[in-house]
Motif scaffolding. Sequence first.
Motif, PDB file in Angstrom:
ATOM      1  N   GLY A  13       0.803  -1.223   0.000  1.00 29.00           N
ATOM      2  CA  GLY A  13       0.000   0.000   0.000  1.00 29.00           C
ATOM      3  C   GLY A  13       0.834   1.270   0.000  1.00 29.00           C
ATOM      4  N   ARG A  14       2.089   1.152   0.376  1.00 21.94           N
ATOM      5  CA  ARG A  14       3.000   2.302   0.398  1.00 21.94           C
ATOM      6  C   ARG A  14       3.788   2.477  -0.889  1.00 21.94           C
ATOM      7  NH1 ARG A  14       1.613   5.727   4.219  1.00 21.94           N
ATOM      8  NH2 ARG A  14       1.311   4.724   6.225  1.00 21.94           N
ATOM      9  N   ILE A  15       3.685   1.491  -1.798  1.00 20.91           N
ATOM     10  CA  ILE A  15       4.448   1.552  -3.043  1.00 20.91           C
ATOM     11  C   ILE A  15       3.464   1.515  -4.212  1.00 20.91           C
ATOM     12  CG2 ILE A  15       6.255   0.491  -4.439  1.00 20.91           C
ATOM     13  CD1 ILE A  15       7.298  -0.803  -1.864  1.00 20.91           C
ATOM     14  N   PRO A  16       3.218   2.646  -4.847  1.00 23.30           N
ATOM     15  CA  PRO A  16       2.250   2.695  -5.946  1.00 23.30           C
ATOM     16  C   PRO A  16       2.577   1.694  -7.055  1.00 23.30           C
ATOM     17  CG  PRO A  16       2.961   4.897  -5.339  1.00 23.30           C
ATOM     18  CD  PRO A  16       3.838   3.924  -4.607  1.00 23.30           C
ATOM     19  N   GLY A  17       1.562   0.970  -7.496  1.00 25.20           N
ATOM     20  CA  GLY A  17       1.729   0.035  -8.610  1.00 25.20           C
ATOM     21  C   GLY A  17       2.243  -1.336  -8.214  1.00 25.20           C
ATOM     22  N   ARG A  18       2.487  -1.577  -6.936  1.00 28.91           N
ATOM     23  CA  ARG A  18       2.988  -2.882  -6.475  1.00 28.91           C
ATOM     24  C   ARG A  18       1.886  -3.630  -5.733  1.00 28.91           C
ATOM     25  NH1 ARG A  18       7.645  -4.221  -9.111  1.00 28.91           N
ATOM     26  NH2 ARG A  18       9.041  -2.452  -9.103  1.00 28.91           N
ATOM     27  N   THR A  19       1.856  -4.951  -5.937  1.00 28.96           N
ATOM     28  CA  THR A  19       0.900  -5.788  -5.229  1.00 28.96           C
ATOM     29  C   THR A  19       1.598  -6.472  -4.063  1.00 28.96           C
ATOM     30  OG1 THR A  19       1.354  -7.772  -6.527  1.00 28.96           O
ATOM     31  CG2 THR A  19      -0.340  -6.264  -7.383  1.00 28.96           C
ATOM     32  N   ALA A  20       0.790  -6.993  -3.151  1.00 29.70           N
ATOM     33  CA  ALA A  20       1.344  -7.716  -2.010  1.00 29.70           C
ATOM     34  C   ALA A  20       2.119  -8.944  -2.482  1.00 29.70           C
ATOM     35  CB  ALA A  20       0.227  -8.123  -1.049  1.00 29.70           C
ATOM     36  N   ALA A  21       1.603  -9.617  -3.518  1.00 35.59           N
ATOM     37  CA  ALA A  21       2.280 -10.806  -4.046  1.00 35.59           C
ATOM     38  C   ALA A  21       3.658 -10.446  -4.611  1.00 35.59           C
ATOM     39  CB  ALA A  21       1.426 -11.472  -5.121  1.00 35.59           C
ATOM     40  N   GLU A  22       3.765  -9.315  -5.301  1.00 35.26           N
ATOM     41  CA  GLU A  22       5.062  -8.879  -5.840  1.00 35.26           C
ATOM     42  C   GLU A  22       6.046  -8.580  -4.717  1.00 35.26           C
ATOM     43  OE1 GLU A  22       4.523  -6.468  -9.945  1.00 35.26           O
ATOM     44  OE2 GLU A  22       3.639  -5.538  -8.182  1.00 35.26           O
ATOM     45  N   ILE A  23       5.567  -7.896  -3.698  1.00 40.05           N
ATOM     46  CA  ILE A  23       6.436  -7.536  -2.570  1.00 40.05           C
ATOM     47  C   ILE A  23       6.933  -8.789  -1.861  1.00 40.05           C
ATOM     48  CG2 ILE A  23       6.570  -6.330  -0.359  1.00 40.05           C
ATOM     49  CD1 ILE A  23       6.278  -4.449  -2.788  1.00 40.05           C
ATOM     50  N   GLU A  24       6.020  -9.713  -1.614  1.00 36.74           N
ATOM     51  CA  GLU A  24       6.417 -10.954  -0.940  1.00 36.74           C
ATOM     52  C   GLU A  24       7.393 -11.744  -1.800  1.00 36.74           C
ATOM     53  OE1 GLU A  24       4.578 -14.853   1.297  1.00 36.74           O
ATOM     54  OE2 GLU A  24       3.268 -13.669   0.012  1.00 36.74           O
ATOM     55  N   ARG A  25       7.135 -11.861  -3.105  1.00 33.52           N
ATOM     56  CA  ARG A  25       8.027 -12.598  -4.008  1.00 33.52           C
ATOM     57  C   ARG A  25       9.409 -11.944  -4.036  1.00 33.52           C
ATOM     58  NH1 ARG A  25       4.926 -12.833  -8.407  1.00 33.52           N
ATOM     59  NH2 ARG A  25       5.890 -11.104  -9.452  1.00 33.52           N
ATOM     60  N   PHE A  26       9.455 -10.603  -4.091  1.00 30.94           N
ATOM     61  CA  PHE A  26      10.726  -9.885  -4.046  1.00 30.94           C
ATOM     62  C   PHE A  26      11.481 -10.227  -2.770  1.00 30.94           C
ATOM     63  CE2 PHE A  26      12.908  -6.274  -2.115  1.00 30.94           C
ATOM     64  CZ  PHE A  26      13.936  -6.101  -3.021  1.00 30.94           C
TER      65      PHE A  26
END
Length: 76
Positions: free
Chosen positions: A57-70
């Motif tokens: 929610g703090r990074i525009p254009g990113r999903t929770a799944a992307e953040i977790e995968r990263f």
Amino acid sequence: MDKHLRTKQTKTNPILTSSSEEVSSLEWQAVNMNQEEEDLVRRMHKLVGDRWELIAGRIPGRTAAEIERFWVMKYN
């Protein structure tokens, strides 16, 4: 537990996957982030832990799944 099953624990529920299942290439695709995004993810994770929705929610254009995968691909 059967050695052919692996468990990924999440705060909401455990997910069982069979080693014989096909894995989407998207699941293994690296997430490219700029330095500012990486710094924010690290700082947020230190503060809130594995709350990927909150971090995304703090990074525009990113999903929770992307953040977790990263996070998993970079720090595990």
